[in-house]
Write an enzyme that holds these catalytic residues in place. Structure first.
Site, PDB file in Angstrom:
ATOM      1  N   GLU A  47      66.821 -17.608  87.199  1.00 30.12           N
ATOM      2  CA  GLU A  47      67.932 -16.692  86.887  1.00 30.12           C
ATOM      3  C   GLU A  47      67.760 -15.343  87.581  1.00 30.12           C
ATOM      4  OE1 GLU A  47      70.925 -16.868  84.568  1.00 30.12           O
ATOM      5  OE2 GLU A  47      71.128 -15.268  86.050  1.00 30.12           O
ATOM      6  N   VAL A 100      69.022 -13.934  91.609  1.00 33.55           N
ATOM      7  CA  VAL A 100      70.290 -13.350  92.067  1.00 33.55           C
ATOM      8  C   VAL A 100      70.674 -12.210  91.129  1.00 33.55           C
ATOM      9  CG1 VAL A 100      72.744 -13.761  92.477  1.00 33.55           C
ATOM     10  CG2 VAL A 100      71.078 -15.525  93.064  1.00 33.55           C
ATOM     11  N   GLY A 127      61.609   3.648  96.052  1.00 32.27           N
ATOM     12  CA  GLY A 127      61.078   2.314  95.788  1.00 32.27           C
ATOM     13  C   GLY A 127      62.138   1.228  95.664  1.00 32.27           C
ATOM     14  N   GLU A 179      62.709  -3.006  99.997  1.00 32.14           N
ATOM     15  CA  GLU A 179      61.503  -3.825 100.124  1.00 32.14           C
ATOM     16  C   GLU A 179      60.573  -3.100 101.107  1.00 32.14           C
ATOM     17  OE1 GLU A 179      61.503  -7.321  98.864  1.00 32.14           O
ATOM     18  OE2 GLU A 179      63.451  -7.007  97.962  1.00 32.14           O
ATOM     19  N   ASP A 218      68.888 -10.298 102.632  1.00 28.32           N
ATOM     20  CA  ASP A 218      68.619 -10.449 101.189  1.00 28.32           C
ATOM     21  C   ASP A 218      69.892 -10.887 100.450  1.00 28.32           C
ATOM     22  OD1 ASP A 218      66.805  -9.600  98.735  1.00 28.32           O
ATOM     23  OD2 ASP A 218      68.754  -8.656  98.416  1.00 28.32           O
ATOM     24  N   LYS A 268      70.979 -14.554  98.448  1.00 30.77           N
ATOM     25  CA  LYS A 268      71.604 -14.652  97.130  1.00 30.77           C
ATOM     26  C   LYS A 268      72.937 -15.416  97.212  1.00 30.77           C
ATOM     27  CE  LYS A 268      69.184 -10.445  95.824  1.00 30.77           C
ATOM     28  NZ  LYS A 268      69.184  -8.984  95.933  1.00 30.77           N
TER      29      LYS A 268
HETATM   30  N1  HSE Z   1      65.545  -5.347  97.515  1.00 30.96           N
HETATM   31  C1  HSE Z   1      66.435  -5.987  96.601  1.00 30.96           C
HETATM   32  C2  HSE Z   1      67.672  -5.107  96.413  1.00 30.96           C
HETATM   33  C3  HSE Z   1      65.723  -6.235  95.302  1.00 30.96           C
HETATM   34  O1  HSE Z   1      67.661  -3.967  96.890  1.00 30.96           O
HETATM   35  O2  HSE Z   1      68.655  -5.537  95.831  1.00 30.96           O
HETATM   36  C4  HSE Z   1      66.364  -7.236  94.394  1.00 30.96           C
HETATM   37  O3  HSE Z   1      66.538  -8.482  94.984  1.00 30.96           O
END
Ligand code: HSE
Length: 428
Positions: free
Chosen positions: A130, A133, A188, A191, A202, A206
């Site tokens: 879960e 995504v 932070g 990534e 990324d 998803k």
């Molecule tokens: N680096 C990702 C973001 C983290 O900024 O959404 C969560 O998948």
């Protein structure tokens, strides 16, 4: 009874798991009908263990994954290391050892999900994810359960918090791309290597997972076209604002008459679209379906407690299924053969920013070039500054992906025009 779990990795999200188990014990035990304890934690080395102990974490730390995989008392392995290896090997071995697995690893599931689900099925164990995504938004189980009777036609999503934070700063406060990225890294959000965040990779991972849950199709990651935010200029942002749009990185999955189209791209959203108000690191998934109509799921896409909440919900679900003797069912049972959409069937309006001498002859040539592919202009945008004499900006009427490719090829081949940027325009 007590169900023992092991954590692979003890970073930000993993440390939220024992926090929730402790803070919400009563409710969790009622839902799971068993107590859940963290029996072992895999860390990289003894230095990490010492650092964690010094910070007050008192667990049975191990540096050899076999101490977890060979431990017959551990029922559930929670992988929160991220990226492909060694996570893939550890998850595969855990499933083969008859352990259930919970993970938040979107990269791994998007690229090797089919293989891992097969291993889980072959071994009669569960693989739940879960948190993969939109971290804290309970979207996957909602698609499985609450949309079971509905037919979804389109899913749009702000799926990457880092790029959304950056776009919000660029749009609302006029920050440069570089300043926005630097701050996202300092806070932070990004990534360690921000490439996947800013280049739409990324979000594309998803989108692969959402395609399975919303449309039952396990499309390959290679079939999700993705373009990131690194090429967006302050001029693009200014035009979008002038025309009443907000630019956001949007994942767009839709079923056309020929099949499924999935892509991630910077998109002009009308200011009154629900996704246009998703700001900062927040995520949202906007679902269009024949039953419910339009619905939107909003929340944090990352972060310790939000993501750990989704992880622990998966753990509870597995523990309860163990109790009910129904464990081993796939997380998502909706499955259809993959059929990709023909480019002729994927339609949208587009924004074009084109470098050229801004003469009336060139404008005429531009109109003719688009018309030769049966594409008309909805708007020719006046320059945002008086000095701007080298750029045409147009918003087209709705055209197909096939037409987009043809027009783009003709512009690229032409002597007088150079495409600076092309973005999808929603609802135009
Ligand atoms: N680096 C990702 C973001 C983290 O900024 O959404 C969560 O998948």
């Amino acid at each position: 009874m007590t169900v023992k779990i092991a954590l692979l990795g003890f970073g930000t999200v993993a440390s939220g798991v024992p926090f929730l188990l402790k803070e919400n014990t009563e409710k969790i035990v009622q839902a799971a009908q068993d107590e859940i304890v963290v029996a072992k934690v895999l860390v990289r080395n003894e230095e990490e263990e010492s650092r964690l102990r010094a910070a007050g974490h008192d667990y049975h730390f191990v540096t050899d994954v076999n101490e977890i995989l060979d431990d017959s008392e551990i029922a559930i392995v929670v992988e929160l290391m991220g990226r492909i290896e060694p996570a893939k090997t550890f998850i595969t071995r855990a499933l083969q050892a008859g352990k259930h697995v919970v993970t938040a690893n979107k990269d791994l599931l998007a690229v090797h999900g089919s293989e891992l689900r097969q291993v889980a099925s072959d071994n009669g164990v569960s693989l739940y994810y879960e948190a993969a995504v939109a971290g804290g938004i309970p979207i996957l189980r909602t698609l499985v359960n609450s949309f079971a009777s509905d037919k979804i036609t389109r899913v749009l999503g702000v799926l990457n918090g880092t790029s959304n934070f950056m776009m919000t700063k660029m749009v609302d406060e006029g920050w440069t791309y570089e300043d926005a990225l630097k701050t996202a890294q300092e806070l932070g959000y990004a990534e360690s290597d921000p490439t996947n965040d800013v280049e739409g990779i990324d979000a594309a991972y998803k989108a692969v997972i959402l395609s399975q849950f919303a449309f039952g199709m396990t499309i390959d990651f290679e079939n999700v076209a993705h373009k990131g935010i690194s090429g967006i200029t302050p001029e693009d942002v200014a035009v979008a604002q002038k025309l009443g749009y907000v630019i956001k990185l949007v994942g767009d999955i839709q079923e056309t008459r020929s099949g499924l189209s999935a892509e991630v791209s910077p998109t002009f959203l009308p200011k009154n679209h629900p996704l246009a108000s998703i700001n900062g690191v927040m995520n949202a998934v906007f679902v269009e379906s024949i039953g419910i109509g339009e619905s939107m799921f909003y929340g944090p896409g990352a972060g310790q407690k939000p993501t750990a909440t989704s992880v622990v919900a998966d753990i509870i679900r597995i523990v309860r299924r163990l109790k009910d003797r129904t464990v081993g069912k796939a997380f998502n049972e909706f499955s259809r053969p993959v059929q990709l959409a023909a480019p002729e069937d994927v339609k949208s309006a587009y924004y074009f920013s084109i470098e050229a001498d801004k003469t009336s002859e060139n404008l005429l040539r531009l109109v003719e070039l688009f018309n030769s592919e049966q594409v008309s202009f909805k708007q020719i945008v006046q320059p945002t500054s008086e000095e701007e004499t080298t750029r045409f900006v147009v918003v087209t009427d709705v055209m197909s992906k096939a037409q987009l490719d043809q027009v783009s090829a003709k512009l690229t081949e032409s002597a007088e025009f150079r495409i600076l940027n092309t973005f999808k325009v929603l609802g135009a």
